[in-house]
Design a protein around this motif. Structure first.
Motif, PDB file in Angstrom:
ATOM      1  N   MET A 141      -6.966   4.065  20.601  1.00 55.09           N
ATOM      2  CA  MET A 141      -6.359   5.398  20.437  1.00 55.09           C
ATOM      3  C   MET A 141      -7.417   6.480  20.628  1.00 55.09           C
ATOM      4  N   PRO A 142      -7.086   7.575  21.251  1.00 57.45           N
ATOM      5  CA  PRO A 142      -8.056   8.650  21.438  1.00 57.45           C
ATOM      6  C   PRO A 142      -8.259   9.443  20.158  1.00 57.45           C
ATOM      7  N   THR A 143      -9.428  10.039  20.049  1.00 59.66           N
ATOM      8  CA  THR A 143      -9.681  10.936  18.925  1.00 59.66           C
ATOM      9  C   THR A 143      -8.724  12.121  18.990  1.00 59.66           C
ATOM     10  N   GLY A 144      -8.133  12.464  17.873  1.00 61.44           N
ATOM     11  CA  GLY A 144      -7.186  13.575  17.839  1.00 61.44           C
ATOM     12  C   GLY A 144      -5.737  13.144  17.823  1.00 61.44           C
ATOM     13  N   LYS A 145      -5.490  11.828  17.954  1.00 63.86           N
ATOM     14  CA  LYS A 145      -4.102  11.356  17.930  1.00 63.86           C
ATOM     15  C   LYS A 145      -3.541  11.453  16.510  1.00 63.86           C
ATOM     16  N   LYS A 146      -2.375  12.078  16.410  1.00 63.57           N
ATOM     17  CA  LYS A 146      -1.721  12.216  15.112  1.00 63.57           C
ATOM     18  C   LYS A 146      -0.933  10.953  14.802  1.00 63.57           C
ATOM     19  N   LEU A 147      -1.154  10.389  13.612  1.00 56.13           N
ATOM     20  CA  LEU A 147      -0.516   9.135  13.222  1.00 56.13           C
ATOM     21  C   LEU A 147       0.538   9.386  12.155  1.00 56.13           C
TER      22      LEU A 147
ATOM     23  N   ASP B 224     -11.641   3.805  -7.536  1.00 56.45           N
ATOM     24  CA  ASP B 224     -13.081   3.976  -7.703  1.00 56.45           C
ATOM     25  C   ASP B 224     -13.657   5.013  -6.757  1.00 56.45           C
ATOM     26  N   GLY B 225     -12.808   5.713  -5.985  1.00 56.81           N
ATOM     27  CA  GLY B 225     -13.339   6.727  -5.088  1.00 56.81           C
ATOM     28  C   GLY B 225     -12.484   6.913  -3.848  1.00 56.81           C
ATOM     29  N   LEU B 226     -13.162   7.216  -2.748  1.00 56.40           N
ATOM     30  CA  LEU B 226     -12.479   7.550  -1.500  1.00 56.40           C
ATOM     31  C   LEU B 226     -13.136   6.790  -0.353  1.00 56.40           C
ATOM     32  N   VAL B 227     -12.289   6.250   0.513  1.00 56.83           N
ATOM     33  CA  VAL B 227     -12.773   5.580   1.721  1.00 56.83           C
ATOM     34  C   VAL B 227     -12.367   6.431   2.919  1.00 56.83           C
ATOM     35  N   VAL B 228     -13.358   6.874   3.707  1.00 58.75           N
ATOM     36  CA  VAL B 228     -13.115   7.692   4.899  1.00 58.75           C
ATOM     37  C   VAL B 228     -13.262   6.790   6.123  1.00 58.75           C
ATOM     38  N   ILE B 229     -12.193   6.678   6.891  1.00 59.77           N
ATOM     39  CA  ILE B 229     -12.165   5.756   8.037  1.00 59.77           C
ATOM     40  C   ILE B 229     -12.088   6.550   9.332  1.00 59.77           C
ATOM     41  N   ASP B 230     -12.961   6.234  10.270  1.00 65.73           N
ATOM     42  CA  ASP B 230     -12.879   6.815  11.613  1.00 65.73           C
ATOM     43  C   ASP B 230     -11.817   6.026  12.370  1.00 65.73           C
ATOM     44  N   GLN B 231     -10.662   6.650  12.642  1.00 62.43           N
ATOM     45  CA  GLN B 231      -9.528   5.900  13.187  1.00 62.43           C
ATOM     46  C   GLN B 231      -9.819   5.339  14.581  1.00 62.43           C
TER      47      GLN B 231
ATOM     48  N   LEU C 229       0.834  -1.188   0.000  1.00 59.63           N
ATOM     49  CA  LEU C 229       0.000   0.000   0.000  1.00 59.63           C
ATOM     50  C   LEU C 229       0.874   1.246   0.000  1.00 59.63           C
ATOM     51  N   PRO C 230       0.766   2.120  -0.996  1.00 58.90           N
ATOM     52  CA  PRO C 230       1.595   3.342  -1.026  1.00 58.90           C
ATOM     53  C   PRO C 230       1.141   4.327   0.043  1.00 58.90           C
ATOM     54  N   THR C 231       2.112   4.922   0.725  1.00 63.91           N
ATOM     55  CA  THR C 231       1.786   5.883   1.782  1.00 63.91           C
ATOM     56  C   THR C 231       1.098   7.116   1.226  1.00 63.91           C
ATOM     57  N   SER C 232       1.313   7.418  -0.033  1.00 67.26           N
ATOM     58  CA  SER C 232       0.704   8.616  -0.619  1.00 67.26           C
ATOM     59  C   SER C 232      -0.801   8.483  -0.772  1.00 67.26           C
ATOM     60  N   SER C 233      -1.331   7.241  -0.675  1.00 63.07           N
ATOM     61  CA  SER C 233      -2.768   7.038  -0.867  1.00 63.07           C
ATOM     62  C   SER C 233      -3.558   7.267   0.415  1.00 63.07           C
ATOM     63  N   ILE C 234      -2.881   7.504   1.544  1.00 61.01           N
ATOM     64  CA  ILE C 234      -3.550   7.699   2.829  1.00 61.01           C
ATOM     65  C   ILE C 234      -3.101   9.011   3.442  1.00 61.01           C
ATOM     66  N   THR C 235      -4.067   9.753   3.943  1.00 60.92           N
ATOM     67  CA  THR C 235      -3.749  10.977   4.678  1.00 60.92           C
ATOM     68  C   THR C 235      -4.704  11.086   5.857  1.00 60.92           C
ATOM     69  N   GLN C 236      -4.342  11.909   6.825  1.00 61.39           N
ATOM     70  CA  GLN C 236      -5.157  12.069   8.026  1.00 61.39           C
ATOM     71  C   GLN C 236      -5.859  13.419   7.989  1.00 61.39           C
ATOM     72  N   LEU C 237      -7.113  13.437   8.428  1.00 55.82           N
ATOM     73  CA  LEU C 237      -7.916  14.651   8.416  1.00 55.82           C
ATOM     74  C   LEU C 237      -8.445  14.939   9.816  1.00 55.82           C
ATOM     75  N   GLY C 238      -8.096  16.101  10.344  1.00 59.09           N
ATOM     76  CA  GLY C 238      -8.650  16.554  11.619  1.00 59.09           C
ATOM     77  C   GLY C 238      -8.289  15.700  12.812  1.00 59.09           C
TER      78      GLY C 238
ATOM     79  N   MET D 167      -0.819   4.750   9.989  1.00 56.31           N
ATOM     80  CA  MET D 167      -2.019   4.851   9.162  1.00 56.31           C
ATOM     81  C   MET D 167      -2.179   3.611   8.284  1.00 56.31           C
ATOM     82  N   ILE D 168      -1.073   3.175   7.700  1.00 60.18           N
ATOM     83  CA  ILE D 168      -1.118   1.975   6.856  1.00 60.18           C
ATOM     84  C   ILE D 168      -1.552   0.765   7.680  1.00 60.18           C
ATOM     85  N   TYR D 169      -0.963   0.636   8.859  1.00 59.58           N
ATOM     86  CA  TYR D 169      -1.274  -0.519   9.693  1.00 59.58           C
ATOM     87  C   TYR D 169      -2.751  -0.518  10.097  1.00 59.58           C
ATOM     88  N   THR D 170      -3.288   0.646  10.429  1.00 65.39           N
ATOM     89  CA  THR D 170      -4.688   0.724  10.834  1.00 65.39           C
ATOM     90  C   THR D 170      -5.609   0.300   9.699  1.00 65.39           C
TER      91      THR D 170
END
Length: 618
Positions: A570-576, A447-454, A428-437, A581-584
């Motif tokens: 992990m608590p909400t707001g934790k920076k990964l 085919d689109g975007l998958v939004v995951i609640d970490q 999995l390329p790291t460029s395909s995952i980013t963290q938001l908020g 991110m890949i592992y999650t």
């Protein structure tokens, strides 16, 4: 054709009635204690053995009964409370149907010793399965002493359906608590298997609450009181900081009778909104005084449900009173509409049965919160799931990285490359995952975007890992340098005893130490830095939410795994970082049910390109 309809014999009719009135030992406790209250007792003692299955004995110093009344008490529909139909709308006593004693005697062995206050001799009656075995004069103290032995001895099928002793004990403690709360001016004692559980002296309501539920409520109660021509409300609320993830510490009483009402409970919890977390429940003990003509308590065999002639008015008034109490506590002014409603009600005449408005105000029902259907989340076509590997289980048993166990592996990509999720594209390329908020992981796909609640995703990952590990072997424990003493209420203590062995499988090393106390010697290695006391609150809440624990431990294990996953995720707001991110992402879609968290909340949302096209093209 021969006639086929006939009257049932009394003993069979009584057993049928017992099916409604006497469901378990706690049902007997409720009826006997309420009879003692109706007799004017100031001291009531409850003695039980084997969680009430072997013995339930209630001793009171009430008015007692004559020989004739003692015999009549065990006849069906025999009561001193009702003489004419109109009495049904002016009930202020606890019992009135006249079914309880006959029903209890139909399924047990009963011994009653009773004496009037001014009589020299009392009466002793022995009954087995509705059959009177003996009636004779006896020497006994004034009041009544009734023993119910071998409950359901003649109905073995019913006895086999009783739960374990800790479960039945908990139900009895609940009934005892309700009666003791409603009557703080009386003396109550409770003894179980020779051990004294409670010895409550007459006091005021606030102190009785502390004595029953624990010292954590001392100084943390908010008094509420409001009187109107229609109804008066008084009681105590727990301050917002005392809210817990435990249902059951919420009490309503109408004319000193305990009731259950989801509708009124919504009024209380909505008043606490934005003051406590969504997954916690406030403590409250609230008493309503209302003219009996405005309620109907004859709608349920156990009389725990009541019908009000104007429930919406009570809902709104209760909400306003609680908001006012919370406003006083926070030193902030009560909302004008809440105070206005109270003032308006105080100036309004008592509504008739067919009036459903006050002063022209239309009161609306509370809107229920829409529930999320986890099954509506389609994830099977995204990533095929695979089971756990032996390697993953060994990581957990060794107490590896709490948030990201897979990152402890010196070659984490070795396993990742074998996942079906990556078979099409490889790593999995790291460029395909980013963290938001600090909360969401955005995974870009063709085919689109998958939004995951970490946070939800991590709860699902941990839940399945803990559940699988605990079903095979106990999790590792970390011994404490200084063992902790944990105190619980009798109800919570009984509950923890029930699931003690299951808790130990999670890595808790604990032992009983005196009354309502555990000594904690060790905690799971994964809980380093967590407060064990708070974790036990979560355990109690989760298992109760899952339903009564039975001899089959699957529900218990699932609830415990859910509790530890929520506590350690992990608590909400934790920076990964990118690796985390890949592992999650990759581990979430290995789970058996990656689409929902253990609490039933969605873990991800799929946004397809065609949805975006439809949106922008209108």
């Amino acid at each position: 054709m021969q006639d086929v309809i006939h009257l049932l014999p009394d003993h069979i009719a009584n057993q049928i009635a017992a099916g409604e009135v006497v469901q378990r030992p706690s049902s007997v406790v409720k009826e006997l204690m309420e009879n003692a209250l109706d007799a004017g007792a100031t001291c009531i003692e409850l003695i039980m053995k084997d969680a009430g299955k072997a013995l339930i004995q209630v001793i009171d110093n009430g008015c007692g009964m004559s020989a004739q009344d003692a015999r009549m008490a065990f006849e069906r529909h025999a009561t001193s409370k009702i003489k004419e139909p109109g009495d049904l709308f002016n009930i202020r006593t606890m019992g009135f149907r006249g079914e309880a004693m006959a029903s209890i005697a139909a399924v047990s062995q009963v011994n009653l010793r009773t004496r009037l206050q001014d009589a020299e001799l009392g009466t002793e009656i022995q009954i087995e399965g509705s059959t009177i075995k003996q009636v004779e004069p006896c020497m006994t103290v004034a009041g009544s002493n009734i023993s119910v032995k071998n409950l359901f001895y003649n109905v073995p099928a019913r006895r086999n359906f009783l739960k374990s002793n800790p479960v039945e004990t908990r139900h009895i403690l609940n009934e005892f608590t309700r009666v003791a709360l409603a009557n703080p001016n009386l003396n109550f004692r409770l003894e179980h298997n020779g051990n004294q559980v409670y010895d409550l002296f007459p006091t005021h309501l606030e102190q009785r609450i502390v004595n029953l539920f624990g010292k954590f409520l001392h100084g943390n109660l908010i008094h509420i009181k409001e009187e109107t021509p229609y109804i008066s409300i008084r009681g105590y609320l727990g301050k917002p900081e005392t809210a817990r993830r435990k249902r059951g510490d919420q009490y309503f009483f109408v004319n000193n009778r305990f009731i259950k009402s989801g509708y009124l409970n919504h009024s209380v919890t909505s008043a606490f909104s934005q003051l406590i977390p969504d997954d916690t429940f406030p403590f409250y003990c609230i008493f309503f005084e209302i003219d009996p003509s405005h309620i109907d308590i004859n709608i349920h065999p156990t009389k725990t449900e009541i019908k009000f002639d104007d429930e919406r008015t009570i809902y709104q008034l209760l909400h306003s009173v609680i908001r006012k109490g919370l406003g006083d506590y926070h030193k902030t002014p009560v909302e004008m509409e809440d105070q206005g409603f109270i003032d308006l009600l105080n100036q309004t005449e008592i509504p008739s049965n067919d009036e459903k408005t006050i002063g022209g105000m239309q009161l609306t029902q509370p809107q229920s919160k829409p529930s999320v259907n986890p099954n509506s989340v389609s994830w099977g076509d995204l990533y095929p799931s695979s089971g756990y590997s032996q390697r993953e289980e060994s990581r957990l048993s060794k107490g590896s990285n709490l948030l990201f166990p897979g990152l402890d592996d010196p070659n984490p990509q070795e396993e990742s490359s074998s996942l079906p999720f990556f078979e099409e594209k490889g790593e999995l390329p790291t460029s395909s995952i980013t963290q938001l908020g600090g909360r969401y992981l955005l995974h870009q796909r063709e085919d689109g975007l998958v939004v995951i609640d970490q946070c939800h995703a991590h709860q699902r990952i941990l839940y399945e890992r803990f559940l699988k590990a605990s079903l095979h072997a106990a999790l590792p424990s970390q011994q404490l340098l200084f063992p902790r003493t944990l105190h619980f209420s009798p109800i919570d203590f009984s509950f923890l005893r029930e699931i003690e062995e299951d808790i130990k499988l999670l890595g808790f090393d604990l032992s009983e130490f005196g009354s309502n106390t555990f000594i904690l010697h060790g905690i799971p290695a994964l809980l380093k830095g967590s407060k064990a006391e708070l974790f036990f609150e979560d355990i109690i809440a989760e298992v109760r939410e899952a339903g009564e624990a039975t001899q089959v431990g699957s529900k218990v294990q699932e609830a415990l795994a859910k509790a530890i996953a929520r506590k350690t995720a992990m608590p909400t707001g934790k920076k990964l970082n990118p690796q985390e991110m890949i592992y999650t992402v990759e581990t979430l879609f290995q789970c058996e049910q990656p689409g929902i968290s253990p609490s039933g909340k969605p873990t991800f949302y799929r946004l397809e390109l065609k949805e975006l096209e439809q949106f922008f093209q209108g």
